[in-house]
Design a protein around this motif. Sequence first.
Motif, PDB file in Angstrom:
ATOM      1  N   SER A  13      -6.207  20.796 -29.542  1.00  8.35           N
ATOM      2  CA  SER A  13      -6.895  19.576 -29.956  1.00  8.35           C
ATOM      3  C   SER A  13      -8.287  19.482 -29.333  1.00  8.35           C
ATOM      4  O   SER A  13      -9.213  18.942 -29.940  1.00  8.35           O
ATOM      5  CB  SER A  13      -6.061  18.349 -29.588  1.00  8.35           C
ATOM      6  OG  SER A  13      -5.848  18.299 -28.193  1.00  8.35           O
ATOM      7  N   LEU A  14      -8.452  20.015 -28.121  1.00  7.78           N
ATOM      8  CA  LEU A  14      -9.773  20.040 -27.487  1.00  7.78           C
ATOM      9  C   LEU A  14     -10.670  21.051 -28.201  1.00  7.78           C
ATOM     10  O   LEU A  14     -11.812  20.750 -28.539  1.00  7.78           O
ATOM     11  CB  LEU A  14      -9.651  20.396 -26.009  1.00  7.78           C
ATOM     12  CG  LEU A  14     -10.962  20.653 -25.267  1.00  7.78           C
ATOM     13  CD1 LEU A  14     -11.852  19.422 -25.291  1.00  7.78           C
ATOM     14  CD2 LEU A  14     -10.693  21.089 -23.853  1.00  7.78           C
ATOM     15  N   GLN A  47     -12.335  19.989 -31.407  1.00  7.88           N
ATOM     16  CA  GLN A  47     -13.469  19.063 -31.325  1.00  7.88           C
ATOM     17  C   GLN A  47     -14.792  19.766 -31.046  1.00  7.88           C
ATOM     18  O   GLN A  47     -15.855  19.167 -31.203  1.00  7.88           O
ATOM     19  CB  GLN A  47     -13.218  18.031 -30.220  1.00  7.88           C
ATOM     20  CG  GLN A  47     -12.040  17.126 -30.494  1.00  7.88           C
ATOM     21  CD  GLN A  47     -11.810  16.190 -29.331  1.00  7.88           C
ATOM     22  OE1 GLN A  47     -12.622  15.311 -29.076  1.00  7.88           O
ATOM     23  NE2 GLN A  47     -10.720  16.394 -28.605  1.00  7.88           N
ATOM     24  N   ASP A  93     -14.678  17.827 -17.559  1.00 15.84           N
ATOM     25  CA  ASP A  93     -13.538  17.121 -18.150  1.00 15.84           C
ATOM     26  C   ASP A  93     -13.864  15.737 -18.725  1.00 15.84           C
ATOM     27  O   ASP A  93     -13.123  14.789 -18.507  1.00 15.84           O
ATOM     28  CB  ASP A  93     -12.431  17.010 -17.103  1.00 15.84           C
ATOM     29  CG  ASP A  93     -11.048  17.139 -17.704  1.00 15.84           C
ATOM     30  OD1 ASP A  93     -10.914  17.722 -18.790  1.00 15.84           O
ATOM     31  OD2 ASP A  93     -10.102  16.651 -17.083  1.00 15.84           O
ATOM     32  N   GLN A 142     -13.666  14.640 -21.727  1.00 14.39           N
ATOM     33  CA  GLN A 142     -12.760  14.205 -22.789  1.00 14.39           C
ATOM     34  C   GLN A 142     -11.606  13.380 -22.246  1.00 14.39           C
ATOM     35  O   GLN A 142     -11.054  12.542 -22.946  1.00 14.39           O
ATOM     36  CB  GLN A 142     -12.251  15.403 -23.608  1.00 14.39           C
ATOM     37  CG  GLN A 142     -11.265  16.291 -22.904  1.00 14.39           C
ATOM     38  CD  GLN A 142     -11.874  17.249 -21.887  1.00 14.39           C
ATOM     39  OE1 GLN A 142     -13.067  17.248 -21.655  1.00 14.39           O
ATOM     40  NE2 GLN A 142     -11.046  18.050 -21.276  1.00 14.39           N
ATOM     41  N   ALA A 143     -11.246  13.568 -20.986  1.00 16.38           N
ATOM     42  CA  ALA A 143     -10.152  12.807 -20.387  1.00 16.38           C
ATOM     43  C   ALA A 143     -10.583  11.397 -20.009  1.00 16.38           C
ATOM     44  O   ALA A 143      -9.827  10.442 -20.185  1.00 16.38           O
ATOM     45  CB  ALA A 143      -9.622  13.542 -19.157  1.00 16.38           C
ATOM     46  N   ASP A 187     -13.603   9.744 -21.025  1.00 15.83           N
ATOM     47  CA  ASP A 187     -14.395   9.000 -22.010  1.00 15.83           C
ATOM     48  C   ASP A 187     -14.308   9.677 -23.380  1.00 15.83           C
ATOM     49  O   ASP A 187     -15.236  10.376 -23.799  1.00 15.83           O
ATOM     50  CB  ASP A 187     -15.847   8.923 -21.533  1.00 15.83           C
ATOM     51  CG  ASP A 187     -16.738   8.113 -22.447  1.00 15.83           C
ATOM     52  OD1 ASP A 187     -16.225   7.439 -23.369  1.00 15.83           O
ATOM     53  OD2 ASP A 187     -17.964   8.155 -22.253  1.00 15.83           O
ATOM     54  N   PRO A 188     -13.193   9.493 -24.095  1.00 14.25           N
ATOM     55  CA  PRO A 188     -13.024  10.169 -25.386  1.00 14.25           C
ATOM     56  C   PRO A 188     -14.143   9.870 -26.384  1.00 14.25           C
ATOM     57  O   PRO A 188     -14.597  10.760 -27.101  1.00 14.25           O
ATOM     58  CB  PRO A 188     -11.680   9.658 -25.897  1.00 14.25           C
ATOM     59  CG  PRO A 188     -10.946   9.209 -24.678  1.00 14.25           C
ATOM     60  CD  PRO A 188     -12.008   8.719 -23.735  1.00 14.25           C
ATOM     61  N   PHE A 234     -17.216  11.739 -25.350  1.00  8.60           N
ATOM     62  CA  PHE A 234     -17.028  13.170 -25.581  1.00  8.60           C
ATOM     63  C   PHE A 234     -17.230  13.516 -27.049  1.00  8.60           C
ATOM     64  O   PHE A 234     -17.782  14.567 -27.371  1.00  8.60           O
ATOM     65  CB  PHE A 234     -15.648  13.630 -25.113  1.00  8.60           C
ATOM     66  CG  PHE A 234     -15.421  15.092 -25.339  1.00  8.60           C
ATOM     67  CD1 PHE A 234     -16.145  16.030 -24.631  1.00  8.60           C
ATOM     68  CD2 PHE A 234     -14.517  15.534 -26.278  1.00  8.60           C
ATOM     69  CE1 PHE A 234     -15.970  17.386 -24.844  1.00  8.60           C
ATOM     70  CE2 PHE A 234     -14.319  16.880 -26.496  1.00  8.60           C
ATOM     71  CZ  PHE A 234     -15.051  17.818 -25.779  1.00  8.60           C
ATOM     72  N   ALA A 235     -16.828  12.632 -27.941  1.00 13.27           N
ATOM     73  CA  ALA A 235     -17.012  12.882 -29.377  1.00 13.27           C
ATOM     74  C   ALA A 235     -18.494  13.054 -29.700  1.00 13.27           C
ATOM     75  O   ALA A 235     -18.863  13.874 -30.541  1.00 13.27           O
ATOM     76  CB  ALA A 235     -16.402  11.747 -30.189  1.00 13.27           C
TER      77      ALA A 235
END
Length: 75
Positions: A59-60, A63, A29, A31-32, A34-35, A38-39
């Motif tokens: 949306s996840l 990406q 997880d 993306q929750a 450290d957006p 995660f990118a």
Amino acid sequence: MSLPDILALKGLHPFYLAALAERFKVHVDPQASDPAGFAALAPRIVGLAASGESKVPASLLAQLPAPWIPPMPQD
């Protein structure tokens, strides 16, 4: 040799996480928390691990890299 990266959603049983960690570099997880991080990670993700009760937002998925599907053989 480095292990392939996979994304694991929260709530996945530790038993499954341990089994996955034997063959993959598991990111739980990210993306929750450290957006931005995660990118940078998203293009390397080759799989998604989730439970039957997990909700995977569009949306996840947007990406993550598109899956490679081999062409169908022509008769």
